[in-house]
Design an enzyme around this catalytic site. Sequence first.
Site, PDB file in Angstrom:
ATOM      1  CE  LYS A 212      39.455  46.721  38.963  1.00 27.90           C
ATOM      2  NZ  LYS A 212      38.137  47.152  39.560  1.00 27.90           N
TER       3      LYS A 212
ATOM      4  CB  SER B 229      40.768  40.514  45.282  1.00 24.63           C
ATOM      5  OG  SER B 229      41.128  40.714  44.785  1.00 24.63           O
TER       6      SER B 229
END
Length: 386
Positions: A109, A333
């Site tokens: 991100k 994840s």
Amino acid sequence: RDKWIKANRRRSHTENQTLTIRRDRKATNMLFAALFLSALAMSDAFVAPAGRAFTKKGSSIAAQPKIAESILDLIGDTPLVKLSSKMLGDCKAEILCKLESSNPANSVKDRIALSMINEAEARGDIIPGKTVLVEPTSGNTGIGLAMVAASKGYKLVLTMPESMSMERRALLRAFGADLVLTQAAKGMGGAISKAEELATSYGTEGYMLQQFNNPDNPKIHRETTGPEIWNACDGKLDIFVGGVGTGGTITGCAQYLKPLNPAIQFIALEPVESPVMSGGKPGPHKIQGIGAGFIPGNCDTSLIDEVIQISGEDAMSTARELATKEGIFCGISSGCAVAAALRVGSRPENAGKRIVCVIPSFGERYLSTALFQPILDEVSAMKGVA
């Protein structure tokens, strides 16, 4: 005596010839090196070092600078690492992990945080020191934004479901961001609604970056992540596996890679417990960072060839194995991505194929979650010995 003189003359002649050959070779090598470097300097394939070194013209791929002007210059250009037989087991495919955990704030991100802010600045939508940035986050985007905001001089207000880890909360505050927690039961939808409310309250100074719908999210993956993968693999890859949080990574990479090789398969991942992309209903789950409970606007489903569901337990057990078997310390994840890659790679038709999966974030921000809770309990109970 005459024989001795003749022998010495022959030896001297031979030595002189050898010396001449050596000089000629040295001169030839030096000439070749000079011509080679001259050709490189004039070639479109090479640009003399300036800022980021060895940049290819017309490409967004750039090597890391030796000395960065800002922490933001170190975002991207992350490595690929191959999984060993210890992890592969019976899987006959080659699995490469894109270590996005190597970014400065330790997640994929970081890329979109910088992209969304840079592009908004270029449009004149935001101004450092004046605009208040507001954004809903499950953690990693918020951490990336907090890093960029701190570096550039923005006030940042983040909303986040209370179910996210304590490490994420602490990291956001450590970077100087304001944090507002929303009810866990409302998921990301609740965080989004709260962020919209807060942005409105700031009037003209408030600005929502909207990672789920902002086109500058997939744009940065189209311009950097995708080209980095293609370059590192020399164009040789068969399958891309990635979780869907905002949808930006898989969409942007597909937008770049599919035109180069339409045969590359793109496989999206979602939690078993919240199978929205498969037509199911949203629900609570343990895979932080993906499975927002809706299909994001940035997720171009027309580019996705298959959707795979992974359980929270499988994701966590795989993440733990990555740490102990490969030394890859990553989040839930990431475990989800590798679990899916192993499943896909074990299909008979995929033997010998190359699979690239994304490791979105570093494991340290998950120490207080169910991922490492048993270890945390164990070390908390430890006592000093005499």
